[in-house]
Write an enzyme that holds these catalytic residues in place. Structure first.
Site, PDB file in Angstrom:
ATOM      1  N   LYS A   1       0.843  -1.219   0.000  1.00 40.83           N
ATOM      2  CA  LYS A   1       0.000   0.000   0.000  1.00 40.83           C
ATOM      3  C   LYS A   1       0.868   1.255   0.000  1.00 40.83           C
ATOM      4  O   LYS A   1       2.035   1.239   0.368  1.00 40.83           O
ATOM      5  CB  LYS A   1      -0.938   0.015   1.210  1.00 40.83           C
TER       6      LYS A   1
ATOM      7  N   ASP B   1      -1.943  -2.018   9.893  1.00 40.68           N
ATOM      8  CA  ASP B   1      -2.176  -1.996   8.447  1.00 40.68           C
ATOM      9  C   ASP B   1      -2.754  -3.300   7.910  1.00 40.68           C
ATOM     10  O   ASP B   1      -3.053  -3.397   6.713  1.00 40.68           O
ATOM     11  CB  ASP B   1      -0.858  -1.724   7.703  1.00 40.68           C
TER      12      ASP B   1
HETATM   13  O1  C5P Z   1       0.642  -2.024  14.247  1.00 38.46           O
HETATM   14  P1  C5P Z   1       2.053  -2.106  13.731  1.00 38.46           P
HETATM   15  O2  C5P Z   1       2.809  -3.234  14.356  1.00 38.46           O
HETATM   16  O3  C5P Z   1       2.161  -2.067  12.257  1.00 38.46           O
HETATM   17  O4  C5P Z   1       2.752  -0.764  14.247  1.00 38.46           O
HETATM   18  C1  C5P Z   1       4.137  -0.676  14.387  1.00 38.46           C
HETATM   19  C2  C5P Z   1       4.478   0.469  15.322  1.00 38.46           C
HETATM   20  O5  C5P Z   1       4.175   1.726  14.703  1.00 38.46           O
HETATM   21  C3  C5P Z   1       3.746   0.500  16.638  1.00 38.46           C
HETATM   22  O6  C5P Z   1       4.356  -0.310  17.600  1.00 38.46           O
HETATM   23  C4  C5P Z   1       3.832   1.980  17.008  1.00 38.46           C
HETATM   24  O7  C5P Z   1       5.107   2.295  17.531  1.00 38.46           O
HETATM   25  C5  C5P Z   1       3.731   2.668  15.657  1.00 38.46           C
HETATM   26  N1  C5P Z   1       2.357   3.061  15.330  1.00 38.46           N
HETATM   27  C6  C5P Z   1       1.772   4.113  16.031  1.00 38.46           C
HETATM   28  N2  C5P Z   1       0.484   4.482  15.744  1.00 38.46           N
HETATM   29  C7  C5P Z   1      -0.212   3.852  14.767  1.00 38.46           C
HETATM   30  C8  C5P Z   1       0.366   2.789  14.036  1.00 38.46           C
HETATM   31  C9  C5P Z   1       1.654   2.419  14.338  1.00 38.46           C
HETATM   32  O8  C5P Z   1       2.399   4.708  16.919  1.00 38.46           O
HETATM   33  N3  C5P Z   1      -1.461   4.240  14.530  1.00 38.46           N
END
Ligand code: C5P
Length: 313
Positions: free
Chosen positions: A18, A148
């Site tokens: 994406k 995501d």
């Molecule tokens: O959810 P995912 O593992 O992809 O997110 C990775 C990191 O990105 C999270 O641990 C966080 O530090 C940051 N993040 C965030 N806010 C979001 C998405 C991701 O702070 N909405």
């Protein structure tokens, strides 16, 4: 064993990477995540995941060139393995799976490649194991695996709120052509969010203050509805870009070079370091890809929107 059962011994699922066309980052919420308002577009760089019956949970990862698979874990940290284990736990399935991932999305590039693996693994294992999860059940598992992952299940063009995991389809007409410039070393998503928090804590004029709650700019939505790349170009925005450029100042030169070479616009994709250039059609994208490649960059051509994670022949 019937030929039908033989066919069911192996399931191949394709899930897209994406680009965030708009990414507004708000304040940190109670769960430690930032509140987001984003417009996603799924593009034609794909992760293919093949699931086969096995006793345990194993994964092999393949990919070449600018994709860079060396850093992808092949143990229980792998997001596809975590997805498979979570589905097994959720449904009480007693067996395991062997997953083969063929990567087409740059690793740690800000294009959701790991999230696509997780989405593909959920769909593949659900079909292989005949666990018959509803779309809503798969969505809930996806949201637990990463912000995501629900979008990679859905695909197309969509608005994401909350952590980015509350997704709803957005109206988008036509097709948009992109050139993606990948970088050798990836950027870790948490470090880019942390850098944005650090920059926002400093008194600076060039970093937008936290907008609470963030919203997707209506002009971005209008541009998507119009299908007009010229209109979408000035409506592309990413709050994480300042943080990614602070950690990787060279990306600013990449953006400037691409725009000077004919792109309608360029921006950091998600948390980066992949840079996405919007082009005026497929021909213009191919020309830009050639120019950037001649200048020594790794440039891929993709178009969007494309469907979310789905079983393929
Ligand atoms: O959810 P995912 O593992 O992809 O997110 C990775 C990191 O990105 C999270 O641990 C966080 O530090 C940051 N993040 C965030 N806010 C979001 C998405 C991701 O702070 N909405």
């Amino acid at each position: 064993m019937s030929s039908g059962a033989l066919l069911d011994d192996r399931v191949r699922v394709r899930a897209p990477g994406k680009i965030n066309l708009f990414l507004g980052v708000g304040a940190v919420m109670d769960d430690g995540y930032h509140e987001l308002a984003t417009a996603f577009q799924a593009v034609s760089l794909y992760e293919d995941v093949v699931a086969e019956h096995a006793d345990g949970f194993t994964v092999e990862v393949h990919g070449s060139g600018p994709i860079g698979v060396a850093d992808v874990p092949t143990d229980d940290r792998n997001l596809a393995v975590r997805a498979a284990r979570m589905l097994a736990r959720q449904t009480g399935y007693r067996g395991g799976v062997h997953l083969r991932i063929d990567k087409g999305v740059p690793v740690a590039g800000g294009m959701g490649g790991g999230s696509a693996d997780a989405a593909a693994a959920l769909v593949a294992c659900d079909a292989l194991w005949e666990t018959a999860q509803t779309p809503a059940q798969l969505h809930r598992l996806a949201a637990r695996l990463g912000a995501d992952v629900p979008f990679s299940l859905m695909g197309g063009t969509a608005i994401g709120t909350g952590r980015g995991d509350e997704v709803s389809p957005a109206l988008a007409r036509g097709r948009f052509d992109w050139v993606l410039v990948t970088s050798g070393a990836g950027l870790s998503t948490p470090s880019v969010y942390a850098e944005l928090d650090r920059l926002r804590a400093e008194p600076r004029l060039d970093i937008a203050p936290v907008e609470a709650p963030p919203t997707v700019d209506v002009e971005t939505l209008h541009a998507l509805r119009s299908g007009d790349a010229d209109r979408l170009a000035p409506a592309l925005a990413n709050d994480l870009q300042a943080a990614a450029l602070s950690l990787r100042p060279d990306l600013g030169d990449v953006i400037a070079f691409g725009v000077a070479s004919g792109a309608l616009a360029g921006l950091v994709s998600g948390s980066g370091p992949t840079v996405a250039f919007l082009c005026d059609g497929a021909g213009a994208a191919l020309e830009l890809q050639v120019t950037l490649s001649a200048a020594g960059m790794s440039a891929l051509h993709a178009h969007g929107p494309v469907p979310g994670a789905r079983i393929v022949g």
